[in-house]
Design an enzyme around this catalytic site. Structure first.
Site, PDB file in Angstrom:
ATOM      1  N   THR A 122      38.150  46.132  35.944  1.00  0.00           N
ATOM      2  CA  THR A 122      39.303  46.114  35.121  1.00  0.00           C
ATOM      3  C   THR A 122      38.930  45.786  33.599  1.00  0.00           C
ATOM      4  OG1 THR A 122      40.518  45.296  37.078  1.00  0.00           O
ATOM      5  CG2 THR A 122      41.465  44.799  34.714  1.00  0.00           C
ATOM      6  N   GLU A 151      41.395  49.810  40.515  1.00  0.00           N
ATOM      7  CA  GLU A 151      41.510  48.883  41.619  1.00  0.00           C
ATOM      8  C   GLU A 151      43.211  48.347  41.552  1.00  0.00           C
ATOM      9  OE1 GLU A 151      41.530  45.923  42.760  1.00  0.00           O
ATOM     10  OE2 GLU A 151      40.878  45.091  40.802  1.00  0.00           O
ATOM     11  N   GLU A 155      43.622  40.700  47.542  1.00  0.00           N
ATOM     12  CA  GLU A 155      42.760  40.187  48.543  1.00  0.00           C
ATOM     13  C   GLU A 155      43.531  39.575  49.493  1.00  0.00           C
ATOM     14  OE1 GLU A 155      40.283  37.092  46.344  1.00  0.00           O
ATOM     15  OE2 GLU A 155      40.690  37.850  44.543  1.00  0.00           O
ATOM     16  N   ASN A 211      49.575  44.492  36.583  1.00  0.00           N
ATOM     17  CA  ASN A 211      49.211  42.991  36.762  1.00  0.00           C
ATOM     18  C   ASN A 211      50.261  42.187  36.202  1.00  0.00           C
ATOM     19  OD1 ASN A 211      47.515  43.694  39.055  1.00  0.00           O
ATOM     20  ND2 ASN A 211      45.703  43.014  37.946  1.00  0.00           N
ATOM     21  N   GLY A 260      47.827  32.477  40.549  1.00  0.00           N
ATOM     22  CA  GLY A 260      46.355  32.285  40.557  1.00  0.00           C
ATOM     23  C   GLY A 260      45.614  33.584  40.703  1.00  0.00           C
ATOM     24  N   CYS A 263      42.680  38.109  39.357  1.00  0.00           N
ATOM     25  CA  CYS A 263      43.338  39.157  38.529  1.00  0.00           C
ATOM     26  C   CYS A 263      44.524  38.840  37.410  1.00  0.00           C
ATOM     27  CB  CYS A 263      43.943  40.507  39.270  1.00  0.00           C
ATOM     28  SG  CYS A 263      42.706  41.132  40.396  1.00  0.00           S
TER      29      CYS A 263
END
Length: 434
Positions: A122, A151, A155, A211, A260, A263
């Protein structure tokens, strides 16, 4: 296709293993000898469900290998992916691109024939231009194209996200590079996965914009939760009521202690810095960052309030330390704010996390780590659910009540129902509910 993956961190290892599972010949390269040694022994340095089996199967079938020296793999590669870390730079919050630039320098001296260099890390808008300039300065004769391919992995669900993505974004103006990227992702044609080709700078911005929007959505519902508490509404019903609107959608509308992870915190800050430098500040994202930081710091006060404002001499049991379940990632986890604040208020903190305690031990001095959830609860004055691991969703509440000094629970993930908890005799506090 022959693929070299520079970096065996979260993105590099998951991407490399999945590309190998697609049938490509993949070499994952890393400068850390201990990491390569562990991978060659079959040890996975991160926790991601299913990754150990995926890596083992593709190593066994000869499609996936690991190397400390990437020279051979880079020379032979049709595509070289850069998947190194881009942490927030100390002092100003910009993304630290030193690892990206170092990778570009290394790649420049090794590529042979037409090679596509793909930024998977990123990175801020314009980084692809920098990579191209670095390689061109070192190798004016080289035949290559620099591509952005961000991407979008969650997670805990990264393999599923890679193999069944909502979309693939590719920033590439070179037609030969587009053809290579189509071939690399051709196995996804069966799922009819849309591939969006854009300009390189547009692709870089898409990652940050995605994001930032999701972080803003989380922060919005957290603020609605606070309002619900003041007016007697239920944030979970509010979330469902607005989430059923197709224009809004139900995802990322779960109130909690703040976002948190690896990213959202660094990417929102990097986008804010990029926007300010460009003379076009993003006020909504600036406020999102400020509100989220304040929220994580305020969670300890909720625990104090549950014990009538007195934490000195009390013991707090924290269940969950990682920023989300199904990962061992502690980066910017709410626990990093909550635990020290509780200790500063005079509390003893004992904690358990299924996967995160090895890393947490380095980050949370003063916390007493326990072997299981009931060990953490024993002798505590209050139990706090900080991460919604599955094993915390079905606790033996009668046992929890017996082990506690007093039956107090602060549920920062809204795992349990208030009416059920009160019927069991708990003093129960949650987020945005009566």
């Amino acid at each position: 296709m022959r693929v070299a993956m520079i970096g065996t961190g979260y993105v590099g290892l998951v991407s490399g293993a999945c590309f190998a599972d697609f049938g490509h010949d993949v070499t994952c390269v890393d400068k850390d000898p201990s990491k390569i040694e562990r991978l060659e022994r079959g040890e996975i340095p991160i926790f991601e469900p299913g990754l150990d089996d995926l890596v083992a199967a593709n190593v066994r079938d000869g499609r996936l290998s690991f190397a400390l020296d990437g020279a051979e793999a880079i020379r032979a590669a049709d595509a070289v992916f850069i998947a190194v870390g881009t942490p927030s730079r100390r002092g100003d919050g910009h993304a630290d691109l030193s690892y990206v630039h170092a990778a570009a320098e290394e790649i420049a001296g090794l590529i042979e024939g037409f090679t596509v260099i793909v930024t998977k890390s990123t990175v801020p808008v314009g980084t692809g231009d920098d990579i191209e300039a670095i390689i061109r300065a070192r190798r004016p004769d080289a035949d290559f194209a620099v591509v952005s391919n961000p991407e979008f992995l969650r997670e805990g669900a990264a393999i599923e996200d890679f193999k069944r993505p909502d979309r693939i974004v590719v920033g590439a103006e070179d037609e030969r590079a587009q053809a290579v990227m189509r071939e690399i992702y051709r196995p996804l044609n069966l799922n009819e996965t849309p591939i969006l080709f854009t300009g390189r700078r547009t692709s870089e911005l898409i990652k940050y914009a995605a994001n930032a929007f999701l972080a803003m959505k989380i922060t919005f519902i957290n603020e609605m939760a606070d309002l619900c508490e003041k007016v007697g509404a239920d944030v979970q019903q509010v979330a469902r009521g607005i989430g059923l609107d197709n224009r809004i959608g139900s995802k990322f509308l779960h109130a909690g202690p703040g976002y948190g992870g690896s990213c959202f915190p660094k990417d929102t800050i990097a986008l804010v810095r990029t926007a300010v430098d460009a003379g076009s500040p993003v006020r909504l994202i600036e406020t999102t960052v400020e509100v989220n930081d304040a929220r994580k710091k305020a969670m300890a006060s909720r625990v104090s309030e549950a014990l009538d404002g007195e934490l000195a001499g009390k013991t707090v049991a924290l269940l969950g330390l990682t920023f989300k379940p199904n990962t061992d990632d502690m980066r910017d986890a709410p626990s990093l704010d909550v635990a020290p604040a509780l200790i500063a208020m005079g509390a003893t903190v004992q904690a358990f996390d299924p996967e995160g305690m090895t890393e947490a031990a380095h980050l949370l001095p003063g916390v007493v780590f326990k072997d299981g959830p009931y060990d953490a609860v024993e002798g505590a004055d209050v139990v706090v659910i900080l991460t919604e691991w599955d094993q915390f969703r079905a606790l033996d509440l009668n046992r929890v009540k017996r082990l506690l000094r007093q039956p107090v629970m602060v549920d920062l993930r809204n795992v349990y129902r208030p009416e059920d908890m009160r019927a069991r005799g708990f003093r129960y506090a949650s987020i945005g509910r009566g």
